[in-house]
Structures are given as C-alpha cells and as structure tokens.
Scaffold this motif. Structure first.
Motif, PDB file in Angstrom:
ATOM      1  N   LYS A  41      64.829  54.175 -57.255  1.00 16.77           N
ATOM      2  CA  LYS A  41      65.760  55.222 -57.637  1.00 16.77           C
ATOM      3  C   LYS A  41      65.726  55.424 -59.146  1.00 16.77           C
ATOM      4  O   LYS A  41      65.794  54.464 -59.911  1.00 16.77           O
ATOM      5  CB  LYS A  41      67.178  54.854 -57.176  1.00 16.77           C
ATOM      6  CG  LYS A  41      68.228  55.929 -57.438  1.00 16.77           C
ATOM      7  CD  LYS A  41      69.578  55.486 -56.878  1.00 16.77           C
ATOM      8  CE  LYS A  41      70.654  56.551 -57.098  1.00 16.77           C
ATOM      9  NZ  LYS A  41      71.961  56.124 -56.533  1.00 16.77           N
ATOM     10  N   ASP A  90      73.537  60.478 -46.648  1.00 20.56           N
ATOM     11  CA  ASP A  90      73.371  60.127 -48.048  1.00 20.56           C
ATOM     12  C   ASP A  90      71.884  59.962 -48.311  1.00 20.56           C
ATOM     13  O   ASP A  90      71.259  59.026 -47.821  1.00 20.56           O
ATOM     14  CB  ASP A  90      74.119  58.826 -48.356  1.00 20.56           C
ATOM     15  CG  ASP A  90      73.956  58.390 -49.814  1.00 20.56           C
ATOM     16  OD1 ASP A  90      73.400  59.173 -50.613  1.00 20.56           O
ATOM     17  OD2 ASP A  90      74.384  57.260 -50.136  1.00 20.56           O
ATOM     18  N   SER A 126      70.767  56.587 -49.590  1.00 21.33           N
ATOM     19  CA  SER A 126      71.073  55.366 -48.836  1.00 21.33           C
ATOM     20  C   SER A 126      69.782  54.643 -48.473  1.00 21.33           C
ATOM     21  O   SER A 126      68.714  55.254 -48.338  1.00 21.33           O
ATOM     22  CB  SER A 126      71.860  55.691 -47.570  1.00 21.33           C
ATOM     23  OG  SER A 126      71.056  56.410 -46.645  1.00 21.33           O
ATOM     24  N   GLU A 127      69.887  53.340 -48.298  1.00 18.86           N
ATOM     25  CA  GLU A 127      68.712  52.531 -47.965  1.00 18.86           C
ATOM     26  C   GLU A 127      68.092  52.968 -46.643  1.00 18.86           C
ATOM     27  O   GLU A 127      66.857  53.023 -46.509  1.00 18.86           O
ATOM     28  CB  GLU A 127      69.109  51.059 -47.903  1.00 18.86           C
ATOM     29  CG  GLU A 127      67.939  50.109 -47.629  1.00 18.86           C
ATOM     30  CD  GLU A 127      68.350  48.657 -47.621  1.00 18.86           C
ATOM     31  OE1 GLU A 127      67.540  47.796 -47.215  1.00 18.86           O
ATOM     32  OE2 GLU A 127      69.507  48.363 -48.024  1.00 18.86           O
ATOM     33  N   GLU A 128      68.932  53.315 -45.676  1.00 17.94           N
ATOM     34  CA  GLU A 128      68.417  53.730 -44.372  1.00 17.94           C
ATOM     35  C   GLU A 128      67.641  55.035 -44.470  1.00 17.94           C
ATOM     36  O   GLU A 128      66.531  55.163 -43.936  1.00 17.94           O
ATOM     37  CB  GLU A 128      69.576  53.890 -43.386  1.00 17.94           C
ATOM     38  CG  GLU A 128      69.156  54.341 -41.994  1.00 17.94           C
ATOM     39  CD  GLU A 128      70.341  54.511 -41.066  1.00 17.94           C
ATOM     40  OE1 GLU A 128      70.150  55.086 -39.964  1.00 17.94           O
ATOM     41  OE2 GLU A 128      71.459  54.084 -41.425  1.00 17.94           O
TER      42      GLU A 128
END
Length: 443
Positions: free
Chosen positions: A101, A167, A170-172
C-alpha cells in the motif's frame, strides 16, 4: 491467401445449484442442434456446434450433466483438443505477488510485484522484478487489444468497487485481486502470440511505462474501420461463429444464475456462522453455574467452536475461490463477444469493398483493387486466430472448472468430516460422564 490456426454445498441452497448445473447441459444442446441446421447473421438457425466447434453427428436426445459437458474426466490433460499443451515450450514465467500500500498526499494505491524469468532473446536479462499498479495492468490489456485485435485478450478483474460495500484496501480484497492479476498475466505469457507482444515486454521489464505512445494512431485506425462498415449490413456470419455467439449467450445466463445463487448461499452461511458463534458462547457461559454439567457443556461449546471454524473455511473458499472464477468467466465471455464483433466488422468491410469493386468492374471493367484482397486476407487471419483462441479458451475452461468443482467438493467433504468428528468427540465425553455418574451411585 490461407493462414495457419494458432468440479455438495453446505446449505439449503445445495439443491438450487444442482438444479442449475444439470440443466446447463440441456441448454448447451441448443448449441449443437445438428448438422442439418444453419444460422444466419440475423439469428436464424443454420449450423450447430458443440462448444462452438463443428460436429458431424446430431445432438444426443437426453441431457448430459455439466460435468460431462465440461469433460471433467481423469484424462482431461490428454484431451486431443488441448493441442497447445503439446506444441508450446514454455520459456516465459511470470508471477504477481507481494502487494504493498502506498499513501501520498494525492492518492492511495496498491502496487504488486511482477517477477519474470525467461530465456527469450527479446529480453536483455533472464530475470526482472518490477512493481505495477492496477492501472498498469489495464494499460497492458488496452495495448494488447489495440495491437492484436484478432486475438482473445484475457480479462482483468473489475476496477471499480462499490464504496461502503467493499473496502478496496482490505487484505481480503487485495488478495483476491492479486490472484486475478496473476492469472491474467500468466494467461498472456502462455499465449503463443500475445506473449511476444512488445508491450508485454515493456510491462515486464521497463522501470517506467510510456503509456501515451501510439494511442492516437490506433484510434484513427479504429475510426476508419467504423466509417467503412458503418453503412453496411453483414450478409451472413459463418455458421461456426454463429454457434460461438449462441454458446456464449447460454453460458453467460447459466453462470449468472449460479453466481446469484452462490452469493445467496454465502450470505446464508455467513449469517448461520454468526448465530453459531453466539450459540456456542451460551454453553461456554453456562459452565460457570452448572458444576456437575461442566464437562458436557464444555464439550458442546468445543464442538460448536470446531463447526464454526469449519464453516468459516467453507465461506472463505466460496468467497475467494469459487465466486471469483465465475466472475472471471463472465468477463471472459464479454471479451470473446467483443472479438466476435470485431471479426464481423472485418467481414463487413471486406464485403462492402468487394461489392463496390464488382459494381465498378461491371461499369468500366477496372481491375480488382488490391485493398479488396488485403481485406480478404484480414478476414481469413481473423477467422484463423479466433478459432485457435476459441479452442485454447475451451481447453482452459475445462481445466479451470474441473479444478473449481473438485475443490468445492473437497472443501464440503472436509467441512462435514470436521463437524462429524467434533460431535463424535462429544459422545465420548457424555459416555464418560454417564459412567462416572453410575459409579458414584453404586458407591
């Protein structure tokens, strides 16, 4: 001029998916109505194909299962139609991983590491490692579409997501997108033509991409083709390409239905998981006020907790592995339809120029203009490339769905095995408690 051709679900929705999977084959039979039927460009049936390829025998009277239609057999790798597996020598390997990120004053974005290993002479080095963001992948796909219009370009995951619903940092979400980008790049790198595109070379090796180069010229070329074909109506799309279009329409409808039901199943499973966790917590809290029942109550709470973990894994598989593949193939269908449309434009251009040339020849006996022959060669090239990419897509689809449905079955089996083992362990606890109580009464 001739051109060479280049596998149940854990909820009440199980029945619904089965109902969709089975009749898909019946609908697919409409793709191969028989050798005596023809299809025109207006939609009238003329010729039928199985998976968009010519057949010499009529369709079977009874519907086969989806597994049979997708040829999910143990010998799928040796399918004679998967001719690319035996003719290609892989010398280009790419991997997309390590998302990071980046936060700046202007924007926040994610980059991915793109690693390349190759022995091709077109590359100056045997290994490369660069970082790319989504818009760089989008740039590559646009370049491939513009420079290789006769070929099927693999789809990218959709760029935009609904704010407040997903999101995108988000990690997912990032993990799911990373897998999709990795698959996209691998499909391009494994293609016998696209893998040699200079834009792919630049994407894999260059530190900075010149994203503006060549767009103006390509836009002008596209507009010129639209101008030539704008007032001309295609006489008749060849039967095999009509069958391709029909297959894509039916396949798209079935995948859309499966996708909607699978999302409902995932929602129901997620809600069930939330209730199951609250249910287990009640037994855990109960143990403090029931000394004699402490062990049985703890056993129930432990069994429920195990079931929660198994259900969580099942939901994760549905959301991160099953649904993305369905979505990818729905995007693939749109890409294939776009290539078919371009092929039709090319054919219309040829027919329009040929008609005009024949008319002039009748009037003043002028020779056939060279651009007519060039248009004919372009149509033949389009047909050959599209047929080759169609066969390749069908091969990938059979392998992907074998892995998808097999993985789904394994995950469900694993879920039920864990739940069964958890509740069987509770029986042992209850039996031990009963034995203790009987011993205490005897004493």
């Amino acid at each position: 001029m001739s051109v060479g051709a280049q596998r149940g679900l854990a909820s009440s929705g199980q029945k619904h998916i089965a109902e969709i999977l089975h009749p898909l084959s019946a609908a697919d039979e409409s793709l191969s109505p028989g050798p005596d039927v023809t299809v025109t460009a207006g939609g009238d049936k003329e010729a039928g194909l199985s998976n968009g390829t010519p057949v010499d025998t009529p369709s079977p009277a009874s519907a086969s299962s989806l597994f049979n239609r997708l040829q999910l057999d143990d010998d799928i790798e040796s399918d004679p139609r998967d001719y690319y597996d035996s003719t290609e020598t892989r010398d280009l390997f790419v991997t997309v991983d390590d998302p990071k990120k980046h936060v700046s004053t202007m924007e926040t974005y994610i980059t991915y590491r793109v690693s390349t290993k190759t022995t091709r002479i077109e590359f100056d080095l045997p290994e490369y490692c660069v970082r790319r963001r989504y818009q760089d992948f989008d740039w590559l796909r646009i370049k491939l579409e513009d420079s290789q219009p006769t070929h099927l370009i693999p789809p990218l995951p959709e760029k935009f997501v609904m704010k407040g619903v997903v999101d995108r940092f988000s990690e997912e979400f990032v993990g799911t997108r990373m897998k999709a980008l990795d698959k996209f790049l691998k499909r391009v790198a494994d293609h016998p033509v696209l893998s040699f595109n200079p834009h792919l070379n630049a994407f894999l090796s260059a530190k900075d991409l010149n994203k503006r180069q060549g767009l103006a010229l390509l836009t002008k070329v596209g507009e010129s083709v639209k101008h030539v074909t704008g007032g001309y109506k295609l006489r008749a799309r060849p039967p095999e390409f009509c069958a391709m279009g029909e297959y894509l329409d039916t396949f798209s409808q079935k995948l859309g239905t499966i996708d909607r039901i699978a999302q409902r199943i995932l929602k129901e499973q997620s809600e069930h998981l939330t209730e199951l966790r609250d249910y287990g917590a009640v037994y855990s809290n109960w143990t403090g006020s029931e000394g004699e029942l402490q062990r049985p109550l703890e056993g129930v709470a432990s069994s429920v907790s195990t079931c929660c973990g198994a259900m969580d894994e099942l939901c994760e598989n549905m959301g991160q592995d099953f649904l993305p593949v369905l979505r990818e193939y729905m995007l693939y269908i749109e890409s294939m339809k776009n290539v078919l449309k371009k092929r039709d434009q090319s054919q219309a251009e040829y027919e329009g120029r040929l008609e005009a040339a024949l008319l002039r020849k009748q009037e003043d006996r002028t020779p056939m203009p060279p651009e007519v022959e060039r248009c004919q060669d372009k149509v033949e090239c389009f047909n050959a490339d599209l047929k080759a990419d169609w066969e390749r897509w069908q091969s990938n689809k059979r392998q992907d769905f074998k892995q998808l449905l097999g993985g789904m079955a394994d995950k469900n089996i694993n879920y039920y095995e864990k739940c069964q083992a958890a509740w069987e362990s509770l029986i042992n606890v209850l039996q031990d408690k009963q034995t203790e109580d009987q011993t205490s009464e005897t004493d």
